[in-house]
Design a protein around this motif. Structure first.
Motif, PDB file in Angstrom:
ATOM      1  N   ARG A 132      -4.813  -8.079   0.259  1.00 53.37           N
ATOM      2  CA  ARG A 132      -4.808  -6.789   0.559  1.00 53.37           C
ATOM      3  C   ARG A 132      -5.488  -6.820   1.925  1.00 53.37           C
ATOM      4  O   ARG A 132      -5.294  -5.888   3.032  1.00 53.37           O
ATOM      5  N   ARG A 177      -0.781  -3.800   8.901  1.00 48.78           N
ATOM      6  CA  ARG A 177      -0.733  -2.332   9.144  1.00 48.78           C
ATOM      7  C   ARG A 177      -1.215  -1.870  10.436  1.00 48.78           C
ATOM      8  O   ARG A 177      -0.799  -0.894  11.089  1.00 48.78           O
ATOM      9  N   SER A 182       0.152   0.659  -0.730  1.00 50.18           N
ATOM     10  CA  SER A 182       1.546   0.302  -0.292  1.00 50.18           C
ATOM     11  C   SER A 182       1.950  -1.260  -0.470  1.00 50.18           C
ATOM     12  O   SER A 182       2.626  -1.898   0.396  1.00 50.18           O
ATOM     13  N   ASP A 183       0.966  -1.780  -0.919  1.00 50.02           N
ATOM     14  CA  ASP A 183       1.281  -3.196  -1.369  1.00 50.02           C
ATOM     15  C   ASP A 183       1.566  -3.610  -2.895  1.00 50.02           C
ATOM     16  O   ASP A 183       1.011  -2.562  -3.697  1.00 50.02           O
ATOM     17  N   GLY A 194       4.283  -6.018   1.145  1.00 57.40           N
ATOM     18  CA  GLY A 194       3.914  -4.780   1.519  1.00 57.40           C
ATOM     19  C   GLY A 194       4.917  -3.700   2.082  1.00 57.40           C
ATOM     20  O   GLY A 194       5.816  -4.429   2.667  1.00 57.40           O
ATOM     21  N   TRP A 217      -2.563  -7.479   4.425  1.00 53.48           N
ATOM     22  CA  TRP A 217      -1.739  -6.056   4.529  1.00 53.48           C
ATOM     23  C   TRP A 217      -2.539  -5.172   5.518  1.00 53.48           C
ATOM     24  O   TRP A 217      -1.763  -4.509   6.182  1.00 53.48           O
TER      25      TRP A 217
END
Length: 89
Positions: A61, A68, A10-11, A28, A64
């Motif tokens: 990463r 989330r 999702s990034d 993201g 992100w």
């Protein structure tokens, strides 16, 4: 990276045209609220490059995942985390 893993990432890296200032930025994407009917929320994480005030792939990463997780724990829109952090500074 397996094809299945790529489908669920999702990034991503966004490439801006040189006419608009150019450059690459990490973003993201997720749905909020996290249901099927939730609207897509796009969070700009930061510029990709080398040097100060830029993000590496690994750091992006990790950020992100943090964004989330915060959104899931608090039930807030993931874009709100950046706003809250800016207010604290």
């Amino acid at each position: 990276m397996s094809e299945d893993h790529q489908k669920h990432r999702s990034d991503s890296l966004l490439w801006s045209p040189s006419t608009g200032g150019g450059g690459k930025s990490f973003i993201g994407r997720t749905h909020f609220p996290p249901e099927r009917r939730g609207k897509q929320a796009e969070v700009r994480i930061g510029p990709y490059s080398r040097g100060a005030d830029t993000w590496t792939l690994k750091a992006e990463r990790e950020e992100w995942v943090r964004i989330r997780a915060w959104s899931r724990e608090t039930g807030k829109d993931p874009r709100e985390l950046r706003k809250e952090e800016k207010l604290k500074v």
